[in-house]
Structures are given as C-alpha cells and as structure tokens.
Design an enzyme around this catalytic site. Structure first.
Site, PDB file in Angstrom:
ATOM      1  CD  GLU B  67      -2.399  -1.155   2.866  1.00 15.72           C
ATOM      2  OE1 GLU B  67      -3.108  -2.126   3.153  1.00 15.72           O
ATOM      3  OE2 GLU B  67      -2.167  -0.212   3.656  1.00 15.72           O
ATOM      4  CG  ASP B  78      -2.476   7.755   9.099  1.00 18.11           C
ATOM      5  OD1 ASP B  78      -2.334   6.518   9.159  1.00 18.11           O
ATOM      6  OD2 ASP B  78      -2.876   8.343   8.076  1.00 18.11           O
TER       7      ASP B  78
END
Lengths: 524, 294
Positions: B67, B78
């Site tokens: 990815e 995140d």
C-alpha cells in the site's frame, strides 16, 4: 399548571418558513411588523417533586455538592421555558445530514457507531420534555439567559448613523455564546451514559465552556488546543485547568484549531466507548452541524423578539463573525424566514485575502471535505488543506459549517472578509465609545457592522452578535496597541475616533474591503 | 465484488488496473496455507526516490502486497509516526504525480500488486475518474479510502470498476453485523479489518477484538479478510496469521526511516537511508517468516 403535557419545544409559534431559494427578494416593507404576533412564551411546567432537576451524573465519590433548588427560581422567572428552541422546520439537513450539496458524514468506520448514537440520542432528547426543561433551567439559572440587547449609539456614529444593537452573548456565564451548546451536549453525554468528554478549542472559549460543564456535571474533561493558541490565549488555558480539565497542547500541523480537531478525533476513535466528543461548532459530521445550531438557535430567537419589542421592526441586517460558524448560525437561523433581513457573516481576512494569509473560507475557499463533512475549505489544487491565518484564534480555521456553505450558495447569506487590522480597530472603537471590550472574534462582526451601517445610512438598523468578551485577548491587544510599559498611553483619543467616523464607505481601505492594512501597520 | 472483473475496460488510457493480480496473490497465499503480508509506506518519504527504494525493499523482503500512501495534510486516522512522515513528504513538495510515479516504479520493479491508501479529499479534488484512470495506468491495484463511507462511495466505486481497480473498505470492531454486510458487499479485493479502536501506530499487542471481528466479517463475505493497526513484530504477524488472510504492517516500517527526535517535532539527525532501507528489508523478511508460522 395543567401544561405539563405540552410539548417542550417550540412553544412560541413560528411563522411559516419561506423557501430559501430564490434568494432574498427586496423584503423592504413587505414583512409585517409582527412583534405582537409572537406571544410571550408560556410559563414553564413546574418540575415534579421537591428536588427539582438534579443532574444524575454528578460525582458520588466526593462530598455531596449542595444541589441547586431550581423550583423557586422557576417560579420567580416568567420564562424558564422556551430557551431551547430547535429548528421547528426540520427540513434541513435531511436524514442524510445534507444542506443542499454540503454536509454528510465523512468519518472513519470506527466512529460510525458513536456518531450515529449521538444522532439517535439527540433526536430522542429533542422530543423529551424533561430534556428541554432541564436545559431551559440551566440556560436561565446558570447561564443567565436571556442575554441583553444593548443599543450602542456612540459606536453607531461611526456606522453611517445607522442604529446598531448588540446581542450580548459576552454576558453569558463563561463569557461567550459557547455555553449554550456545551450545556446541551453535556446533558446528552449524561443521557448516553458516558463519563469522559473531549473537545477542541481555538480561542479557548469552547474549552472553558466545556470545562465548566464538566465541572458542573462531574465529567472527566480533556481539551485539545493548538500550541500557537495555548500561547496566545494563556488566560483561558489557566481557566480550563482551574476548572479541572486537562489541556493538551497540539504540536502537529499548523498548531491551531484544525490540528486540535484532528487530535480530538484520534482520541475519540481510541476511547469512543466512554467518551463523548463535545464538538464546539456547526461543522463536523452529521448530526453536529444541526445539533450545535439548535443549541445556539436561542440567540436569534431572543434577539428577534427583543428587537421587535425595542424598535418595533426587524433589522435590515444581522451580522456575526464566522470561524466554524456557530454564533453566526445561532443568530441567523431564527431570521431565515424573514427574507427582508440580510444575514451577513464576517470572515477573518488576516493580512488580507490577496496576501494568502487569511482564514476567509467562504470568500477564498472551494468545496472539499474536512473534519467529517463537505463544505468550503481552504485547500490547494490537490486537496491538501492550507494553513489559515487570523489574529483571532477562534476564527483561525480553514473550514466552515456546511449550513453556511449552503446559505452562501443559495444567496441567502452574504459573507465578507475583515482583516486583522480592521477587527482590532473595531475592538478599540467599541471599547472607547461604549465601555465594552469585545473578543477579537466578535470584533470582526463589529467591523462588518460599521461597513453595513454605512451602506444602509441613517435609516439602517443592524443587529450584531457580540459573541464573546475580550478579557482573554488583552495580551494580544496590549501588544497590538502598545499598552505595556511605563510610557503607554490610552489608545485612540478623540481625534482618532473622529477620523474613523469620517471614513468614506467607498474608500477601498475602508473596513471589510480586504485591505492589507495589517501588513502596512506592521505586526503587533 | 464482481465489479472489477472487467479486463479490457481500462477507459481512456486503454490500460487496466491490477485488481485481479491482487486477488490472485491473496489466493496464492491461501493456497500455500499462510497469510499474505501487506506493507504500507507513504510516497515521498523521506524523498520520492528513497520512498521508492524502501517500498521495493519491502517487496523484496517478502511483502506480497504493498500500500503506497498518498500523504494528506490532515490524516485524522493516523498516529504520530505516519503523520510526521506525511508532513515531511508534503513539506518536500510532494505532488500526486509523484505518488503515481512511485506506484508505477514499485510495481514495475517488483511485480507485486500496489494499492493506494489516502483520504477522500485529495481524490475528490483531483477528480475520481481522473485519479482512477491514472492509478490504473500506473499499474495500481486499487484504493483504500478510510474516511469515505460506503454511503458516499458510489462515484468512486464506479470509476474504480471501469479501470480495473479494487475498492478496499475498512471495518472496525464497532461495526455492527448489518453494516459489515453492506460494506463488504460494496467492497472488492479484500476487507481491511482494523484490529482495534484507534489510529495507526505500533502497539505492544494486537487485541482479542481482531479475531472476533474477523469471524464476524467471514460470516457476511467471501472476500479475504486482512488485519491491520498495531502489528509491528513477527510474533504479532504469526498471531494474526492464525485467523486472518493477510497481515497489514505500516508504522513499523515508516519508523525505521524517521529520525527519532522528529516524532517529537524536533528535527533529529538525518537517518542513513541506505542502512534504514536494509533494515526495512530485514523487517519484511522477519514478518514474512511470521505469516508463515500460523
């Protein structure tokens, strides 16, 4: 009192709502003066039982805090009801959370269940007379509603002779409008059985209000605040800590409000089981834009009633500053059907829109997704959010509530930029002419009102939301105006004020024209 | 689920994405009775070229699928490691063209299927159709867009299907069963099961919630189920491989190229990227051994 079965919401009949589009026809004399059409709200149903309304979520591990005895107050007040007035129309947003093309729920799957829980619980609360009764009681006996409506004639001399009234949200407990929403969501937090509250804050006003409500209800409280803002709003950091909240400075990104929101979302994902994210503005995923609006809607409901009582007619324009847009939507919403009333939002233009250092999202942004909804955002050509700038921490945000985006696109709302320098001049002017020191955020609305007043002329009537008081901004103001030190003199003598009054509305350097006076005048 | 099986429908570019390769690779790992290893690395970190080197090393070390992150200014899902890497990439002037080049070069050099992982606003702004076409032309296998809910995803999914790209949705322990069914019915490639309630970042252990979530997902879909969030060691990988079809590792790789002090916001001494990339390869080798120890 056989009225206990009466629905708790919307006691004052609102007139049928006009469609928002096509945009504002000239409503000049078309709107009847309907001060008499709005009956005073009915007295509150008396609470059952002797104890009145007691927050059930109060701490039990500390010595019992004397419980407010609300019933005597409720008898004394003609109106402890009718302060929580959610949108009686309810067409916008739809069930999907959209205001036209704006809104929605762009959130990670991990938050889906929590956000849906807030939506479901809020719908239940809205229909529950006990919720409205408790919130109304708090708004009267804790916040101090209704807030005053103050005419400011000496200030208005600088607004082309138009009459100017201020809706005094600065006089609420905690010093700003933010408490309206916070008390509503704190009650909701308790209904959901959650024990921990997190919130973001820019200027610290929402953080202080949240810390206040958490102290009142015995909830654990964590406030995220950008590092830049913890420095420029140090007084509010101390207030939050005094109230028992943990303040977490956020060092990522632009270290301002946007980054505080990012960090609060991260916390929420990880602690969602017991935590409510007490969002402070009319942005974010559905249902926050609609729910926060409903909690602030009382501002416009009161102001509309007050100005009809005082002047006998509706204002030509209502003005408010917009960062995320909560105080503005709170003022605007009750006036939406009054198509003759212009809704004017004042955005932070920082050093001027042309400089690129601003937070004028509706003036210079484009549609995009930030913090859970589609609205206007400040972004580059590849969808990266750009760093905003404003001297006002509360407006220093690259997004805007989706309902404002919709009002802009339908033409019902108008949004104008106000620079740092224009806002600071308006702050000084109100302080010197009326003895009211406004928050720098609210000073943007005042600068806009000066401009709108000059456009309207002596027959004009402008209502401004004074959303917060300026104590927190004294350090910034002192640096801007040079108030520190032995040789500092009082700012703005009569000569300065006279010069302001003679400002030609057509002058491109006049307030609101996005001039770059801030950079010319140097940094504070 | 069947939307991607349209080879030759690559749109204006005449090229189609590699969603089928992704499915074949995951099926191949299953045939070997092991979990697949999926590695995440953001494009442009610490530079575009070094990012490409790191991603290639991950594939060489044993990642079956990659990815590539398209960094975003506001990565709310995140943790600090990936956010710091994103900031470094964006401060370096990273553009979407650089991300697409990264995907193209990594796929060309290694042959592994390469997904793009990002937030919805950059794709929405770039134009979903344009982004899908260019991602497919770069040899991409699909997209993971964790803040794009299934209800809002139709425009993207149609573009992705036209260009032979998979749309991988993320599910969470808090997702209810009915919702899992809706999401997995719309998704393709695999299902990204978040192992816990939280943001990306390395953790001491992977919670028991992950296993229960995987079981619930298997009840509603035939798609492979891969688990991410918090996996950083071979032991974690082996544990997760015991019940999942794939193990996703991100922050543990990114950390190796991050100067220690930078996570605190203070620029530390720059890492020696040659050494760091070899440590990336070693970590991939360790993890690849882990997913074979189910």
């Amino acid at each position: 009192m056989a009225r206990a079965d009466r629905p708790a919401v919307g006691p004052a009949p609102e007139r049928p709502r006009a469609p928002l589009s096509p945009p504002v026809p000239d409503g000049g004399g078309a709107e009847p003066v309907d001060g008499g059409a709005r009956r005073p709200v009915a007295p509150a149903p008396a609470p059952k039982g002797a104890g009145g309304v007691v927050p059930a979520g109060r701490r039990t591990d500390t010595p019992p805090i004397p419980v407010r005895t609300t019933a005597p107050f409720r008898k004394a007040h003609a109106m402890t009801d009718g302060f929580f007035q959610p949108d009686p129309d309810g067409r916008f947003p739809g069930a999907d959370g959209y205001f036209g093309a704006f809104g929605g729920m762009f959130i990670p799957e991990a938050l889906r269940a929590a956000v849906e829980e807030v939506a479901v619980e809020y719908e239940k609360a809205k229909a529950d007379p006990a919720f409205a009764a408790e919130l109304n009681d708090l708004l009267v006996n804790y916040t101090g509603r209704p807030s005053a409506l103050t005419e400011v004639p000496r200030f208005a001399e600088h607004a082309g002779g138009a009459r100017v009234f201020l809706k005094r949200e600065d006089l609420n407990h905690t010093g700003s409008h933010k408490i309206n929403n916070v008390l509503g969501q704190a009650l909701l937090t308790r209904r959901m059985g959650k024990t921990r509250v997190i919130a973001e804050t820019g200027a610290g006003q929402h953080g202080v209000a949240t810390a206040t409500a958490c102290a009142l209800f015995g909830l654990e409280c964590v406030i995220y605040m950008g590092e830049v803002d913890t420095e420029r709003q140090a007084l509010n950091v101390a207030r939050m800590r005094m109230l028992g909240a943990e303040v977490v400075p956020v060092a990522s990104g632009s270290r301002t409000l946007k980054d505080a929101i990012n960090e609060a979302f991260r916390d929420w994902v990880a602690n969602v089981d017991r935590t409510h994210y007490l969002f402070g503005t009319v942005a974010g995923p559905h249902p926050f834009p609609a729910m926060v609006r409903d909690f602030h809607r009382v501002i416009g409901v009161e102001a509309r009633r007050q100005i009809l009582e005082r002047v006998g007619r509706l204002p030509d324009a209502v003005a408010a500053c917009v960062g995320g847009g909560s105080n503005a939507i709170g003022l605007f919403h009750a006036f939406l059907p009054d198509t003759g009333v212009r809704l004017v939002g004042l955005e932070a233009a920082g050093h001027g829109v042309a400089s690129g250092k601003h937070a004028a999202t509706l003036t210079a942004g484009e549609p995009g997704i930030l913090h859970g909804s589609r609205s206007y955002v400040l972004q580059d050509d590849e969808g990266q959010i750009t760093e905003p700038h404003s001297i006002s921490a509360g407006l220093d945000y690259p997004g805007i509530g989706p309902e404002h985006a919709w009002l802009k696109d339908t033409g019902r709302g108008e949004y104008r930029p106000v620079t740092d320098a224009e806002a600071m001049e308006a702050l000084r002017l109100l302080s010197r002419t009326e003895g009211i020191i406004p928050a720098i955020e609210s000073a943007h609305a005042l600068a806009g009102a000066l401009e709108v007043g000059r456009e309207l002329g002596p027959e004009g009537l402008v209502l401004v939301n004074l959303s917060g008081r300026g104590d927190k901004d004294m350090d910034t103001a002192a640096r801007w105006f040079g108030l520190y030190g032995d040789t500092a003199e009082a700012v703005g003598g009569p000569a300065d004020l006279a010069a302001d009054a003679s400002t030609d509305p057509a002058d491109p350097a006049a307030p609101g024209n996005g001039s770059e006076r801030a950079s010319e005048e140097g940094s504070a | 689920m069947s939307t991607v099986e349209t080879p030759g429908a690559g749109g204006a570019t005449g090229t189609t994405g590699t969603a089928e390769l992704l499915s074949a690779v995951l099926a191949g790992a299953a045939a070997e009775d092991r979990a697949a290893l999926i590695g995440y690395f953001p494009a442009g970190f610490p530079t575009v070229e070094d990012g490409i080197r790191a991603a290639v090393a991950m594939a060489e070390g044993g990642c079956d699928v990659l990815e590539i992150g398209l960094p975003h200014s506001d990565p709310v899902l995140d943790g600090p490691v990936i956010q710091t890497a994103d900031d470094i990439a964006l401060r370096g002037g990273l553009r979407i063209a650089d991300v697409l080049r990264t995907i193209r070069e990594v796929h060309a050099a290694t042959g592994v299927p390469v997904l793009c992982m990002t937030y919805w606003n950059p794709v929405d702004r770039y134009g979903p159709e344009r982004f899908a076409a260019e991602l497919a032309a770069a040899g991409g296998a699909g997209c993971i867009l964790p803040d794009l809910p299934v209800e809002e995803s139709e425009v993207w999914r149609k573009a992705a299907a036209r260009h032979g790209l998979a749309t991988v949705f993320v599910v969470a322990p808090s997702s209810r069963d009915a919702r899992l069914a809706t999401i997995t019915a719309a998704g393709s490639g695999f299902v990204y099961a978040a192992s816990l309630m939280g943001v990306t970042g390395t953790r001491e252990s992977v919670g028991a919630e992950a296993r229960e979530l995987v079981d619930r997902v298997r009840g509603v879909t035939e798609l492979p189920v891969c688990v991410g969030l918090g996996v950083s060691t071979a032991a974690h990988a082996a544990e997760v491989a015991g019940y999942a079809d794939g193990v996703i590792v991100g922050s543990a790789f990114v950390k190796l190229l991050l100067p220690a002090a930078d996570a605190e916001g203070v620029p530390g001494a720059p890492v020696n990227t040659v050494e760091a990339v070899s440590r990336v390869r070693e970590l991939a080798e360790d993890l690849a051994a882990g997913v074979r120890r189910r």
